[in-house]
Design an enzyme around this catalytic site. Structure first.
Site, PDB file in Angstrom:
ATOM      1  N   ARG A 161       0.812  -1.221   0.000  1.00  0.00           N
ATOM      2  CA  ARG A 161       0.000   0.000   0.000  1.00  0.00           C
ATOM      3  C   ARG A 161       0.842   1.265   0.000  1.00  0.00           C
ATOM      4  O   ARG A 161       0.376   2.305  -0.457  1.00  0.00           O
ATOM      5  CB  ARG A 161      -1.019  -0.030   1.142  1.00  0.00           C
ATOM      6  CG  ARG A 161      -2.129  -1.057   0.913  1.00  0.00           C
ATOM      7  CD  ARG A 161      -3.104  -1.148   2.075  1.00  0.00           C
ATOM      8  NE  ARG A 161      -2.480  -1.500   3.329  1.00  0.00           N
ATOM      9  CZ  ARG A 161      -2.293  -2.744   3.759  1.00  0.00           C
ATOM     10  NH1 ARG A 161      -2.702  -3.760   3.030  1.00  0.00           N
ATOM     11  NH2 ARG A 161      -1.727  -2.978   4.921  1.00  0.00           N
ATOM     12  N   GLU A 197       2.957  -7.643  13.308  1.00  0.00           N
ATOM     13  CA  GLU A 197       1.936  -7.897  14.318  1.00  0.00           C
ATOM     14  C   GLU A 197       1.510  -9.366  14.307  1.00  0.00           C
ATOM     15  O   GLU A 197       0.939  -9.861  15.268  1.00  0.00           O
ATOM     16  CB  GLU A 197       0.675  -7.050  14.063  1.00  0.00           C
ATOM     17  CG  GLU A 197       0.898  -5.568  14.050  1.00  0.00           C
ATOM     18  CD  GLU A 197       1.164  -5.016  12.655  1.00  0.00           C
ATOM     19  OE1 GLU A 197       0.578  -3.983  12.295  1.00  0.00           O
ATOM     20  OE2 GLU A 197       1.977  -5.602  11.921  1.00  0.00           O
TER      21      GLU A 197
END
Length: 182
Positions: free
Chosen positions: A63, A100
C-alpha cells in the site's frame, strides 16, 4: 495540511476482525475511490516535501506504493521499492523483521541506493514499525540515510512511530487512530 484530520478519518474504513479476530484494519481504499480525497492526501504530502532535501522516495510493499509513487512522480524523485521476500527479480539484500502477525522479510535491489543518497520512506500506516525499521536497516546497509518516514495513518498505541523516533528516524503521519477508535 489541506483538509482537517476529521475529514480524512471519515474516509478511512475500519474493518473489524481483519486479518484476525480482535484487529481493527484501517482500510484506505475509500480514499482512492474519491479523486478529490486522493488529491488532497497527495497535495498534503507535496506541500510538506516540495522543498525538502532528499534524493529518493522509498515505498513499502504494497500500500505504500500507492501514495509514494504518486509523490515521487510529482516531486520528480527516483522511486525505490521495498518488497516482500521473493518479489524482486535481480540481486537483492534482505532484512527480517517482526510484524503484528509473525516474522517476515523485506528486500530491496542491491543497486537501488548508494552512499550519500537520502531516502523519504512511505507506507500507508505505521503500526509496530517493523516494516519501516527493516527498510531503514536496508537503506543503511547500502550506505544511504533516511530523511523521514511518512504515512497516512499512525497507530501510536502500537509503538511503531516511537520506535522509529528512538532509532533517530523522524516520522510524519496525516492522522492517527487510537486502537479502540471507530
Amino acid at each position: 495540511m489541506i483538509f482537517d484530520e476529521f475529514s480524512l478519518k471519515t474516509l478511512i474504513r475500519p474493518v473489524q476482525d481483519f486479518p484476525k479476530p480482535g484487529v481493527v484494519f484501517r482500510d484506505i481504499t475509500p480514499l482512492f475511490q474519491s479523486p478529490r480525497a486522493l488529491r488532497m492526501v497527495i497535495d498534503s504530502f507535496i506541500q510538506r516535501y516540495i522543498e525538502a532535501d532528499f534524493s529518493h522516495i522509498g515505498v513499502m510493499d504494497a500500500r505504500g506504493f500507492l501514495i509514494g509513487s504518486i509523490v515521487a512522480y510529482e516531486l520528480n524523485k527516483p522511486l525505490v521499492l521495498f518488497r516482500k521476500q521473493g518479489k524482486l527479480p535481480a540481486d537483492v539484500i534482505s532484512e527480517g523483521y517482526q510484524t503484528e502477525y509473525g516474522e517476515a522479510f523485506l528486500e530491496i535491489h542491491a543497486d537501488s541506493l548508494g552512499k550519500g543518497d537520502k531516502v523519504l520512506m512511505f507506507d500507508d500506516l505505521i503500526a509496530t514499525g517493523g516494516t519501516l525499521l527493516a527498510a531503514v536497516q536496508l537503506v543503511r546497509r547500502l550506505g544511504a540515510s533516511i530523511y523521514e518516514a511518512a504515512a497516512i495513518i499512525d497507530l501510536p498505541e502500537l509503538g511503531g512511530s516511537q520506535k522509529l523516533v528512538d532509532a533517530g528516524i523522524p516520522t510524519f503521519a496525516l492522522t492517527a487512530f487510537a486502537l479502540d477508535e471507530k
